[in-house]
Each structure stands twice: as C-alpha cells, then as structure tokens.
Write a protein that holds these residues in place. Structure first.
Motif, PDB file in Angstrom:
ATOM      1  N   ASP A 173      26.187  24.192 -19.745  1.00 31.58           N
ATOM      2  CA  ASP A 173      24.984  23.563 -19.224  1.00 31.58           C
ATOM      3  C   ASP A 173      23.764  23.875 -20.085  1.00 31.58           C
ATOM      4  O   ASP A 173      22.924  23.022 -20.322  1.00 31.58           O
ATOM      5  CB  ASP A 173      24.707  24.008 -17.789  1.00 31.58           C
ATOM      6  N   GLN A 174      23.657  25.134 -20.528  1.00 34.64           N
ATOM      7  CA  GLN A 174      22.532  25.562 -21.352  1.00 34.64           C
ATOM      8  C   GLN A 174      22.960  26.671 -22.290  1.00 34.64           C
ATOM      9  O   GLN A 174      23.838  27.472 -21.970  1.00 34.64           O
ATOM     10  CB  GLN A 174      21.383  26.115 -20.500  1.00 34.64           C
TER      11      GLN A 174
ATOM     12  N   THR B 163      21.250  16.678 -22.491  1.00 35.86           N
ATOM     13  CA  THR B 163      20.109  15.861 -22.911  1.00 35.86           C
ATOM     14  C   THR B 163      19.894  15.912 -24.422  1.00 35.86           C
ATOM     15  O   THR B 163      19.136  15.105 -24.960  1.00 35.86           O
ATOM     16  CB  THR B 163      18.818  16.345 -22.226  1.00 35.86           C
TER      17      THR B 163
ATOM     18  N   THR C 106      25.221  31.691 -23.001  1.00 36.71           N
ATOM     19  CA  THR C 106      25.538  30.336 -22.569  1.00 36.71           C
ATOM     20  C   THR C 106      25.775  30.325 -21.070  1.00 36.71           C
ATOM     21  O   THR C 106      26.303  31.280 -20.506  1.00 36.71           O
ATOM     22  CB  THR C 106      26.787  29.785 -23.285  1.00 36.71           C
TER      23      THR C 106
ATOM     24  N   TYR D 139      18.575  25.311 -25.223  1.00 40.06           N
ATOM     25  CA  TYR D 139      19.202  24.055 -25.614  1.00 40.06           C
ATOM     26  C   TYR D 139      20.028  23.536 -24.444  1.00 40.06           C
ATOM     27  O   TYR D 139      20.824  24.271 -23.860  1.00 40.06           O
ATOM     28  CB  TYR D 139      20.096  24.241 -26.836  1.00 40.06           C
ATOM     29  N   THR D 140      19.831  22.267 -24.102  1.00 38.20           N
ATOM     30  CA  THR D 140      20.569  21.629 -23.026  1.00 38.20           C
ATOM     31  C   THR D 140      21.438  20.522 -23.633  1.00 38.20           C
ATOM     32  O   THR D 140      20.921  19.477 -24.028  1.00 38.20           O
ATOM     33  CB  THR D 140      19.600  21.042 -21.986  1.00 38.20           C
TER      34      THR D 140
END
Length: 75
Positions: free
Chosen positions: A19-20, A48, A9, A44-45
């Motif tokens: 963040d991601q 969004t 992460t 994965y973000t």
C-alpha cells in the motif's frame, strides 16, 4: 529510493500487495538519470504512483537547476 536510513513497507497480508513505502532519514530519490530529490521523509503510494517528499529542506535538482522547499509532490 536511492538511499535512506530506514525503509518500511505497509500492505495487506499478501506479500505482493504494498500500500505504501515510507523512507526516513537523509532520503535520496534518483529518477531519469539527471533528476535527484533529497529530503527527510518520503512516502510512495504504488496505487497512485505518487511520491511525497518532506523535510526541513527538500531539494530537487534537474540538470543544472535546483529548487528548494519543504514539500515535493512527484508523480
């Protein structure tokens, strides 16, 4: 992410801010019970809600239907 060889992460200095999320190596994503996607790498973000799955062969299975490609954008 249901399974992967590694999950990392990335975020800010605050522990709760991600963040991601990046998963690599035999990634398996399971969603909605019957939906399953597999690939080599997933990003994965959270901001969004978008998941991008890539690899030599990316497979999406929905019930009895299966499609394959090299990239899957899932939101």
């Amino acid at each position: 992410v249901t399974a992967a060889q590694a999950v990392v992460t990335y975020g800010t200095s605050k522990e709760s801010d991600v963040d991601q999320v990046i998963a690599t190596g035999n990634v398996v994503i399971t969603r909605s019970g019957a939906d399953q996607a597999t690939g080599d790498r997933a990003v994965y973000t959270p901001a969004t809600g978008k998941l991008v799955l890539t690899g030599g062969t990316v497979t999406l299975t929905r019930g009895a239907h299966t499609v394959q490609g090299t990239r899957l954008d899932y939101d």
